[in-house]
Design an enzyme around this catalytic site. Structure first.
Site, PDB file in Angstrom:
ATOM      1  N   THR A 103       0.807  -1.063  -0.087  1.00  0.00           N
ATOM      2  CA  THR A 103       0.132   0.023   0.028  1.00  0.00           C
ATOM      3  C   THR A 103       1.082   1.401   0.032  1.00  0.00           C
ATOM      4  O   THR A 103       0.654   2.279  -0.677  1.00  0.00           O
ATOM      5  CB  THR A 103      -0.972  -0.085   1.219  1.00  0.00           C
ATOM      6  OG1 THR A 103      -1.769  -1.158   1.185  1.00  0.00           O
ATOM      7  CG2 THR A 103      -1.953   1.280   1.304  1.00  0.00           C
ATOM      8  N   SER A 142      -7.114  -0.945  -6.475  1.00  0.00           N
ATOM      9  CA  SER A 142      -6.887  -1.243  -5.092  1.00  0.00           C
ATOM     10  C   SER A 142      -5.205  -1.744  -5.334  1.00  0.00           C
ATOM     11  O   SER A 142      -4.689  -1.953  -6.193  1.00  0.00           O
ATOM     12  CB  SER A 142      -7.479  -2.439  -4.523  1.00  0.00           C
ATOM     13  OG  SER A 142      -6.642  -3.028  -3.332  1.00  0.00           O
ATOM     14  N   THR A 143      -4.522  -1.423  -3.925  1.00  0.00           N
ATOM     15  CA  THR A 143      -3.116  -1.870  -3.998  1.00  0.00           C
ATOM     16  C   THR A 143      -3.128  -3.322  -4.334  1.00  0.00           C
ATOM     17  O   THR A 143      -2.069  -3.802  -5.157  1.00  0.00           O
ATOM     18  CB  THR A 143      -2.569  -1.649  -2.469  1.00  0.00           C
ATOM     19  OG1 THR A 143      -2.282  -0.490  -2.058  1.00  0.00           O
ATOM     20  CG2 THR A 143      -1.189  -2.496  -2.519  1.00  0.00           C
ATOM     21  N   ASN A 144      -4.161  -4.162  -3.932  1.00  0.00           N
ATOM     22  CA  ASN A 144      -4.187  -5.573  -4.078  1.00  0.00           C
ATOM     23  C   ASN A 144      -4.142  -6.042  -5.480  1.00  0.00           C
ATOM     24  O   ASN A 144      -3.904  -7.363  -5.868  1.00  0.00           O
ATOM     25  CB  ASN A 144      -5.233  -6.251  -3.112  1.00  0.00           C
ATOM     26  CG  ASN A 144      -5.205  -5.799  -1.801  1.00  0.00           C
ATOM     27  OD1 ASN A 144      -3.982  -5.337  -1.510  1.00  0.00           O
ATOM     28  ND2 ASN A 144      -6.139  -6.079  -1.008  1.00  0.00           N
ATOM     29  N   THR A 189      36.040 -37.070 -14.232  1.00  0.00           N
ATOM     30  CA  THR A 189      34.849 -37.265 -13.598  1.00  0.00           C
ATOM     31  C   THR A 189      35.244 -37.546 -11.944  1.00  0.00           C
ATOM     32  O   THR A 189      36.376 -37.944 -11.852  1.00  0.00           O
ATOM     33  CB  THR A 189      34.234 -38.499 -14.182  1.00  0.00           C
ATOM     34  OG1 THR A 189      34.919 -39.763 -13.999  1.00  0.00           O
ATOM     35  CG2 THR A 189      33.563 -38.424 -15.421  1.00  0.00           C
ATOM     36  N   SER A 320      46.548 -10.139  -5.430  1.00  0.00           N
ATOM     37  CA  SER A 320      46.961 -10.145  -3.970  1.00  0.00           C
ATOM     38  C   SER A 320      47.532  -8.948  -3.317  1.00  0.00           C
ATOM     39  O   SER A 320      48.256  -8.235  -4.227  1.00  0.00           O
ATOM     40  CB  SER A 320      47.780 -11.320  -3.729  1.00  0.00           C
ATOM     41  OG  SER A 320      48.149 -11.415  -2.253  1.00  0.00           O
ATOM     42  N   SER A 321      47.224  -8.564  -2.310  1.00  0.00           N
ATOM     43  CA  SER A 321      48.148  -7.722  -1.687  1.00  0.00           C
ATOM     44  C   SER A 321      49.425  -7.942  -0.722  1.00  0.00           C
ATOM     45  O   SER A 321      50.266  -7.095  -0.667  1.00  0.00           O
ATOM     46  CB  SER A 321      47.350  -6.904  -0.394  1.00  0.00           C
ATOM     47  OG  SER A 321      46.919  -7.982   0.493  1.00  0.00           O
ATOM     48  N   LYS A 326      50.315 -12.795  -8.484  1.00  0.00           N
ATOM     49  CA  LYS A 326      49.047 -13.521  -8.263  1.00  0.00           C
ATOM     50  C   LYS A 326      47.861 -12.913  -8.953  1.00  0.00           C
ATOM     51  O   LYS A 326      47.568 -11.773  -8.632  1.00  0.00           O
ATOM     52  CB  LYS A 326      48.836 -13.970  -6.856  1.00  0.00           C
ATOM     53  CG  LYS A 326      47.631 -14.926  -6.646  1.00  0.00           C
ATOM     54  CD  LYS A 326      47.651 -15.393  -5.182  1.00  0.00           C
ATOM     55  CE  LYS A 326      46.658 -16.544  -4.784  1.00  0.00           C
ATOM     56  NZ  LYS A 326      45.398 -15.934  -5.155  1.00  0.00           N
TER      57      LYS A 326
END
Length: 466
Positions: A103, A142-144, A189, A320-321, A326
């Site tokens: 609503t 209506s909202t509905n 697999t 990477s830091s 990497k």
């Protein structure tokens, strides 16, 4: 507030001051105060769809002579057009999660359209005796019935976009299928070496899985096209004229160029939200496909020196830091996260849809928020997967061939020629003597070099059966 910069509006609870230039009204203000929950606004696509719903209603009301004043009707329709075009988005402020089955969203839209129409007529904002959010913009609604209709319309539009992104990703894999058709590699697999395949065949399998997802997404419109617009509060059409009920959905279909249709049983369509569970399940299936593919690509690109190293993913950023050089598979990782969120949303949607009571589902805002979020997450995930990963994906043919020759799985290519028992013996000796299968077979003159190479050639590996 400065009285000169404010206006007063009244509802059944009381009166409140609002900014004089605000397009929203008192119902929106109360919703902003009551629902600081998600702390994000209603999805913009739902708001646009609501604009189309309100325009269809306004045009049928005009056609049925409920808006005899042409200037007023023109202003309302223009305001609806602007809402549908996204031009009034800044004034739709209510939280994505709200009580009242939507609503607050409906009233926010009604107030903004009414005030924008007043603005177009040169009238003061809040002059609801001239254009009323309830008596005019929400007339015979209506909202509905408007909220679920807007959600279904928004979902259909967004699913069309998602379908195109999935198709683009499918086509990207089809391009790689052709490019990698002659690269023989180990098929696995249970993560163990199994038989020979080609990298192109793997890409083709991904493309086919995505094609299935694309078809499912395309068929979603059939699930969503039936709407309850005109049913008003519970699907009985209370407060709406019969002609309006029979014409408004047709008008919305024409305006949006979609296949929307009025539900034969408006009450059932108002009560039940199982279609959203079904559509969310299809989105979950697509998410599952993306996670599977993304994880496969992470495995095949792993290393690059101490892993599979069969493919190279485009370098997008430093990985990477602390570890120089990497590079991480960031795009597949992001796709997996988005897809995992979609799977979580599916559980929320199912729980919310199951929790409706009697004639209405009161959790529609939650369903809307999560359904549209899932569609848009998949849109963005498939988009970056295609553009930032698959199009730039390359193969390492030498690494693939090295794996083939060094693996005992290559023996499966010669079983038809030498027999299972003989091949089992060769495999055991290869492991015991640290020789390759090829070396042993040539050494024992079981096959010539040309015969062996033919059996592991792309043409032979790609052939269905023998």
């Amino acid at each position: 507030m400065d009285k000169a910069k404010t206006r007063v509006e009244t509802d059944q609870i009381g009166s409140r001051e609002l900014p004089a230039d605000a397009l929203y009204g008192i119902h929106t203000l109360r919703a902003l105060e009551n629902f600081p929950i998600a702390c994000r606004k209603v999805n913009p696509e739902l708001v646009k769809a609501y604009g189309w719903v309100k325009l269809a209603c306004a045009q049928i009301n005009r056609k049925l002579a409920y808006f005899p004043d042409a200037q007023k009707a023109d202003a309302i329709e223009q305001a609806c057009h602007e809402m549908a075009s996204g031009l009034l988005m800044d004034a739709v402020l209510v939280d994505a999660l709200q009580g009242g089955a939507g609503t607050s969203t409906n009233m926010n839209v009604n107030e903004v359209i009414a005030n924008r129409a007043l603005q177009l007529l040169g009238k003061p904002l809040g002059s609801y005796q001239l254009i009323s959010p309830l008596n005019d913009i929400n007339r015979h609604q209506s909202t509905n019935d408007t909220y679920p209709t807007a959600l279904k319309l928004a979902a259909i539009v967004q699913l069309h976009h998602l379908e195109q992104w999935v198709l683009e990703l499918q086509e990207a894999f089809q391009q790689k299928e052709k490019a990698f058709s002659n690269i023989v590699k180990i098929g696995r697999t249970q993560l163990q070496d199994a038989v020979l395949t080609t990298l192109g065949r793997e890409m083709a399998a991904y493309a086919e899985a995505l094609n299935r997802d694309r078809w499912r997404i395309y068929k979603c419109e059939e699930r969503l096209r039936v709407v309850n617009l005109g049913g008003t509060a519970i699907g009985s059409g209370l407060g709406a004229p019969r002609q309006f009920i029979f014409q408004v959905t047709d008008r919305l279909r024409e305006l949006t160029n979609t296949s929307l249709a009025r539900a034969e049983n408006l009450m059932e369509n108002t009560q039940n939200t199982d279609v959203f569970i079904e559509v969310s399940g299809i989105l979950k299936a697509c998410a599952g496909t993306l996670i599977k593919i993304a994880n496969d690509l992470r495995l095949m690109s792993s290393g690059p020196d101490a892993g599979f190293g069969e493919i190279n993913l485009p370098v997008q950023q430093a990985g990477s830091s602390i570890m120089p050089g990497k590079v991480n598979p960031v795009i597949p990782e992001a796709v997996i996260q988005a897809s995992t969120q979609v799977m979580g949303n599916d559980q929320i949607i199912a729980q919310a849809a199951a929790s409706g009571n009697l004639e209405l589902n009161h959790l529609m805002p939650l369903i809307a928020d999560k359904l549209l979020e899932s569609i848009q997450l998949l849109q963005r995930a498939t988009s970056i997967f295609s553009s930032k990963c698959i199009h730039g994906l390359t193969a390492n043919p030498e690494k693939c061939r090295q794996h083939v020759l060094n693996s005992t799985a290559v023996i499966t290519a010669v079983v038809a020629e030498l027999g299972y028992e003989k091949c089992s013996q060769i495999t055991q000796r290869a492991k015991a003597t640290n020789q390759t299968i090829r070396e042993l077979i040539l050494k024992e003159k079981l096959l010539s070099p040309d015969e062996f190479d033919t059996l592991i050639s792309p043409e032979r590996v790609n052939k269905l059966g023998f």
